[in-house]
Scaffold this active site. Sequence first.
Site, PDB file in Angstrom:
ATOM      1  N   LYS A 140       0.783  -1.161  -0.063  1.00  0.00           N
ATOM      2  CA  LYS A 140       0.095  -0.250   0.093  1.00  0.00           C
ATOM      3  C   LYS A 140       0.614   1.380   0.098  1.00  0.00           C
ATOM      4  O   LYS A 140       0.609   2.059  -0.711  1.00  0.00           O
ATOM      5  CB  LYS A 140      -0.940  -0.013   1.084  1.00  0.00           C
ATOM      6  CG  LYS A 140      -1.792   1.064   1.326  1.00  0.00           C
ATOM      7  CD  LYS A 140      -3.058   0.755   2.399  1.00  0.00           C
ATOM      8  CE  LYS A 140      -2.672   0.783   3.569  1.00  0.00           C
ATOM      9  NZ  LYS A 140      -2.384   2.180   4.354  1.00  0.00           N
ATOM     10  N   ARG A 150       2.695   5.901  -3.365  1.00  0.00           N
ATOM     11  CA  ARG A 150       3.859   6.674  -3.814  1.00  0.00           C
ATOM     12  C   ARG A 150       4.297   6.521  -5.224  1.00  0.00           C
ATOM     13  O   ARG A 150       4.648   7.362  -6.214  1.00  0.00           O
ATOM     14  CB  ARG A 150       5.143   6.414  -3.209  1.00  0.00           C
ATOM     15  CG  ARG A 150       5.074   6.884  -1.688  1.00  0.00           C
ATOM     16  CD  ARG A 150       6.184   6.322  -0.805  1.00  0.00           C
ATOM     17  NE  ARG A 150       6.359   6.680   0.442  1.00  0.00           N
ATOM     18  CZ  ARG A 150       5.213   6.594   1.586  1.00  0.00           C
ATOM     19  NH1 ARG A 150       4.164   5.440   1.529  1.00  0.00           N
ATOM     20  NH2 ARG A 150       5.598   7.195   2.597  1.00  0.00           N
ATOM     21  N   ARG A 174      -7.698  13.162  12.477  1.00  0.00           N
ATOM     22  CA  ARG A 174      -6.362  12.752  12.657  1.00  0.00           C
ATOM     23  C   ARG A 174      -5.706  13.908  12.616  1.00  0.00           C
ATOM     24  O   ARG A 174      -5.941  14.956  11.769  1.00  0.00           O
ATOM     25  CB  ARG A 174      -6.035  11.665  11.647  1.00  0.00           C
ATOM     26  CG  ARG A 174      -6.725  10.259  11.826  1.00  0.00           C
ATOM     27  CD  ARG A 174      -6.400   9.351  11.136  1.00  0.00           C
ATOM     28  NE  ARG A 174      -5.020   8.877  10.917  1.00  0.00           N
ATOM     29  CZ  ARG A 174      -4.191   7.973  10.270  1.00  0.00           C
ATOM     30  NH1 ARG A 174      -5.188   7.517   9.263  1.00  0.00           N
ATOM     31  NH2 ARG A 174      -3.204   7.756  10.402  1.00  0.00           N
ATOM     32  N   ASP A 220       2.148  -0.991  11.919  1.00  0.00           N
ATOM     33  CA  ASP A 220       0.851  -1.151  11.376  1.00  0.00           C
ATOM     34  C   ASP A 220       0.719  -2.804  11.888  1.00  0.00           C
ATOM     35  O   ASP A 220      -0.614  -3.191  11.580  1.00  0.00           O
ATOM     36  CB  ASP A 220       0.744  -1.348  10.112  1.00  0.00           C
ATOM     37  CG  ASP A 220       1.142   0.334   9.423  1.00  0.00           C
ATOM     38  OD1 ASP A 220       0.541   0.987  10.434  1.00  0.00           O
ATOM     39  OD2 ASP A 220       1.028   0.614   8.230  1.00  0.00           O
ATOM     40  N   ARG A 256      -5.936   2.782  18.074  1.00  0.00           N
ATOM     41  CA  ARG A 256      -5.834   1.453  18.278  1.00  0.00           C
ATOM     42  C   ARG A 256      -5.312   1.025  19.525  1.00  0.00           C
ATOM     43  O   ARG A 256      -5.384  -0.204  19.870  1.00  0.00           O
ATOM     44  CB  ARG A 256      -4.721   1.318  17.244  1.00  0.00           C
ATOM     45  CG  ARG A 256      -5.213   1.021  15.646  1.00  0.00           C
ATOM     46  CD  ARG A 256      -4.209   0.477  14.681  1.00  0.00           C
ATOM     47  NE  ARG A 256      -4.613   0.753  13.472  1.00  0.00           N
ATOM     48  CZ  ARG A 256      -4.002   0.581  12.353  1.00  0.00           C
ATOM     49  NH1 ARG A 256      -2.750   0.499  12.450  1.00  0.00           N
ATOM     50  NH2 ARG A 256      -4.664   0.799  11.203  1.00  0.00           N
TER      51      ARG A 256
END
Length: 419
Positions: A19, A24, A116, A303, A334
């Site tokens: 991802k 990019r 965020r 992650d 999280r």
Amino acid sequence: MTVQGSQRFTGRLRVPGDKSISHRALMIAAVGRRPCTIRGLSDGDDVTRTRQAVEALGARAEDRGSGEVAVAGGLAGAPGPICLGNSGTGIRLLAGLVAGYPFTTTLDGDASIRRRPMDRIIEPLSAMGASVRGSGASGTLAPLAVEGCPLQGIEYTLPVASAQVKGAVLLAGLRAEGPTTVHEPAPTRAHTEEMLATAGVTVERKDGSVTVWPGEVEPPRLIGIPGDPSQAAFWLAGACMAPGSDLTVENVYLGPARGGFIDVLARMGADITVDSDSGDIRACTSELRATRVTADELPGCIDEVPILAVAAAAAEGVTVFEGIGELRVKESDRVAAIIEMLKVLGAESEIEGEALSVAGVGRLGGGTVDSHGDHRMAMAAAIAGAAGPGSIAVEGFEATATSYPGFARDLHHVTGWSP
Ligand code: S3P
């Protein structure tokens, strides 16, 4: 979606294209001065949004079949606001990419994106001379209005280890006057600098810092995207936990600051092996034991903490994750979501400052886990359900589409289980 337990993870599997690299690749191709074909782009919603964004800005992207997308670069400005959905990487990198172009771009996202923090990019981009106006009382939230300005290269020390912020600043640096240097407190994924270097941009990488010089972007004719290690982690951790498992994930990206989860699992006693030529990673059923993940190594597995927390619950002993503050500002909080999930799995957890400790229970419990709309929480819970002896109902399972629309299909492929 309720995932039935006691599954075995076997066979071979390919996960979606990485991802981070996919975002990019699209952005670099979009500002490139020659056409570029991208092979193996992630099919997740986040990356689809970035593709739509660069198209709205003026680049052309065309599907060529067999997973190839041909991109012709050239940005001219978007006719209206751009919605990046759930994607923090998409909105932050794009803000940097467009900051030096002579047009205004409005960047927005879903409810999670609007919560965020964007001050982390507003601050360095403003220091370069960019005009980025945020929303909310503090002016630091999405939507962001990025008004193109002449930019000046800067030397910037990241207050938090973040590849998104590093990437935004380096991409802005492409159109700045003079070099732009970013220093990082801990190594983060290096895709921006790696990919700019292959696109003919002058990039200098030293221990803990990277510098780019402004210049033309000449993307390679073909950008091939390897499998996403963050997606591979779910299956490999599942194979370690579930009895009778032997699974290989093929063609996974093995570059810097992405394979931290492999080291963590190996320290936990996992039977996990990496073929560094092919990028294939194999994991088999293992007796897992606790480990300590230090704050320094956390950015390299940021992650993967949700699925590593599941592995910690299945292990013997108390596993500690240090420096987990950044997890509070991901697609969901999280830290809270993991603690809630661990409770369902029957594992006690405790937060002390920035450290999360998880007391392993060996046999995972079952019940209902809320994904809180967060793809990685949904997938971690689903794997816990499949690997444990009970079953887990994953509320908000559809969040998997953010990065892995084929997750349920692949769960069937490796375990044989279907809903
Ligand atoms: C990403 C960087 C990480 C990671 C995110 C992707 C990237 O975020 O959590 O999923 O592609 O640069 P931070 O850089 O904010 O830690």
